[in-house]
Motif scaffolding. Structure first.
Motif, PDB file in Angstrom:
ATOM      1  N   ARG A  64       2.296  10.857   3.108  1.00 19.35           N
ATOM      2  CA  ARG A  64       1.725   9.516   3.100  1.00 19.35           C
ATOM      3  C   ARG A  64       2.783   8.455   3.426  1.00 19.35           C
ATOM      4  O   ARG A  64       2.501   7.458   4.085  1.00 19.35           O
ATOM      5  N   TRP A  66       2.578   5.685   6.484  1.00 20.79           N
ATOM      6  CA  TRP A  66       2.729   4.241   6.349  1.00 20.79           C
ATOM      7  C   TRP A  66       3.915   3.710   7.166  1.00 20.79           C
ATOM      8  O   TRP A  66       3.884   2.574   7.657  1.00 20.79           O
ATOM      9  N   ASP A  88       1.991   1.974  -3.584  1.00 15.93           N
ATOM     10  CA  ASP A  88       0.946   2.554  -4.429  1.00 15.93           C
ATOM     11  C   ASP A  88       0.501   3.935  -3.955  1.00 15.93           C
ATOM     12  O   ASP A  88       0.222   4.826  -4.764  1.00 15.93           O
ATOM     13  N   ASP A  89       0.464   4.130  -2.613  1.00 12.50           N
ATOM     14  CA  ASP A  89      -0.116   5.363  -2.079  1.00 12.50           C
ATOM     15  C   ASP A  89       0.913   6.467  -1.873  1.00 12.50           C
ATOM     16  O   ASP A  89       0.574   7.651  -1.934  1.00 12.50           O
ATOM     17  N   ARG A 121       0.826  -1.210   0.000  1.00  8.68           N
ATOM     18  CA  ARG A 121       0.000   0.000   0.000  1.00  8.68           C
ATOM     19  C   ARG A 121       0.863   1.263   0.000  1.00  8.68           C
ATOM     20  O   ARG A 121       0.514   2.273  -0.626  1.00  8.68           O
TER      21      ARG A 121
END
Length: 530
Positions: free
Chosen positions: A85, A89, A75-76, A72
């Motif tokens: 972001r 994470w 991708d993010d 994730r």
């Protein structure tokens, strides 16, 4: 010693599992005749083992979440070049690691605690049964064989608690992996869900020879340990007989058999490990190739591809270990469990503890003072040994001593111990009451061991003391001194000495033939009571 004995002494009514554990904790081990005994032992430490299962499952799931978080994040954050972001994470990943560490520590603590409690309870039950004065009926049991059961077998059965923890965590990990794969692509989820049980089936099929060979290996190792213990225990006698070479040949044969059985079992275990590793690697490779093909077709994003690769690496361990644990550990525990239950459920050789009324009748029929009994009748001794241990102490010709000081082996009260040692003429022991004697008194001479055992009986100060050839290993002067001291110390109380030695007859208040005791001791039997 528990009081709930049967009248016949042939069928045990003592529930050793019901005896208290450390600190008064009640044992949770099921009765030996319980159905699915091994499974119930594995579940006996609930809810603590359930907490371990939950903690280990959470730890596995955190490990499985890691590749999902990384995917994730790619991708993010990485794909969009977003530092905020990415920081988010990273914090999520750190939190996952903290939870995983805490859950793993808690699970392993509860698992080890549960294993140790089960092993301890089993060891206590086995040692209580071994020390039961009524003995074992039927086949002869060696000290080494019983030691093997009380040590290695109880440890193996204690390890079975792991089967309520690791398989649960492994099944949870496979289920989680299937769900996460399904969210990426339904076919990947279906493949994972089928692959897990398939690997278990492969492991169980390959492990069939291991199950048989593990039982044979445990039996051979137990026999070797038993013989080694018995040889060490009787080493002095073997040297005296000049039988060391013969015993060595026999031990070489037993040890060689154990070695061969171990090699066969290890080879089967290696095949199991190799087969499961190959099957797991093929599964991971197939799943990775399928995911790569889906990514080329545009059905899977780059981050999802990274997630799948990480998940497959994560899943290969629980998938392979689930089958191994089910195949090998359970068979080993079942084999050890059967040996433990056979000992705990064995019939008794001797009469049961008699009730108070019958004990009063027998004790009152014995003459007061020091009585020398001539002749030999093992049945009379056996019946006398069935009298309550709180009232009658029987000192066999060869008594067991324990590692520690001389005083520790006699009585916890130092003054009482020293007085008993004086009565038993132990003044010549170097270092006196503080001398360490080693296991079974190996640092003492034969005469010193006899006298320390006699002092222990004197210190107990029971209503009746029964001695069996108590001074065969001492010189005549010391023997006469001991007889005089014991007769004086036990004045007015009942003391029976089974011996032919003139020194004891010279100070005896009564001299009887063993046949004269046959009448009173028959009162110990249930038939006589009726």
């Amino acid at each position: 010693m528990p009081d709930n004995f049967s009248d016949t002494g042939r069928e045990s009514t003592v529930d050793y599992a019901a005896l208290p554990g450390p600190g008064g904790r009640k044992s949770l081990i099921p009765p030996v005749d319980a159905r699915w005994w091994t499974l119930k032992v594995a579940l006996s430490q609930r809810p603590w083992s359930f907490i371990a299962s939950a903690g280990m499952a959470l730890s596995f799931l955190c490990n499985g979440i890691t590749p999902v978080v990384v995917g994730r994040a790619v991708d993010d954050a990485i794909a969009t070049s977003s530092l905020s972001r990415l920081g988010f994470w990273i914090l999520v990943l750190g939190a996952v690691f903290v939870v995983a560490i805490a859950a793993n520590w808690t699970a392993r603590f509860m698992l080890v605690r549960s294993q140790q409690l089960v092993s301890h309870d089993l060891r206590t039950m086995v040692t209580d049964r071994i020390q039961d004065p009524r003995g074992f009926a039927g086949r002869e049991r060696t000290a080494g064989g019983l030691l093997s059961i009380a040590s290695s077998d109880t440890t193996r059965v204690g390890d079975i608690v792991m089967m309520t923890v690791m398989p649960v965590a492994e099944a949870a990990a496979i289920t989680y992996g299937s769900i996460m794969m399904f969210t990426i692509n339904p076919w990947l989820g279906l493949g994972t869900l089928i692959g897990g049980p398939a690997l278990v089936v492969v492991a169980l099929w390959v492990a069939r020879p291991l199950q048989r060979r593990s039982v044979a290996r445990q039996q051979a190792i137990a026999e070797t340990a038993a013989m080694a213990t018995d040889v060490v225990q009787g080493l002095r006698i073997l040297k005296g007989l000049g039988a060391i070479v013969t015993v060595r040949r026999r031990y070489d044969a037993v040890s060689g058999n154990a070695y061969e059985r171990t090699i066969h079992a290890t080879a089967a275990e290696a095949r199991l490990n190799g087969s499961t590793d190959v099957a797991g690697a093929l599964f991971v490779a197939t799943l990775g190739i399928a995911t790569g093909w889906l990514a080329l077709q545009g059905h899977v994003a780059i981050g999802e591809l990274i997630t799948v690769v990480g998940l497959t690496q994560f899943l290969v361990t629980p998938m392979t270990m689930l089958g191994r644990n089910l195949a090998s550990r359970w068979a080993s525990a079942e084999a050890s469990g059967s040996r433990i239950r056979e000992v705990l459920g064995a019939d008794f050789e001797r009469l049961s503890e008699v009730d108070a009324e019958r004990a009063d009748r027998v004790i009152s029929s014995l003459p007061t003072g020091l009585t020398v009994v001539t002749g030999s009748d093992p049945e009379v001794i056996h019946r006398l040994e069935s009298l309550p241990r709180t009232r009658v102490v029987v000192v066999p010709h060869s008594s067991d001593l324990f590692d520690g000081t001389v005083a520790d082996n006699v009585h916890p009260d130092r003054a009482v111990a020293e007085q008993a040692l004086r009565v038993a003429s132990c003044d010549d022991i170097p270092e006196g009451p503080d001398k360490r004697i080693g296991e079974n008194g190996r640092m003492l001479s034969g005469g010193q061991r006899q006298r320390v055992a006699l002092a222990r009986a004197i210190a107990a100060d029971p209503e009746v003391v029964i001695l069996q050839d108590p001074t065969t290993a001492v010189d005549s002067v010391t023997e006469q001194a001991i007889a005089d001291a014991v007769a004086l110390h036990r004045t007015g109380r009942r003391t029976l000495v089974f011996t032919e030695a003139p020194a004891w007859s010279a100070v005896a208040d009564h001299v009887l033939d063993v046949a004269d005791l046959a009448g009173p001791t028959t009162q110990l039997t249930p038939e006589a009571a009726r």
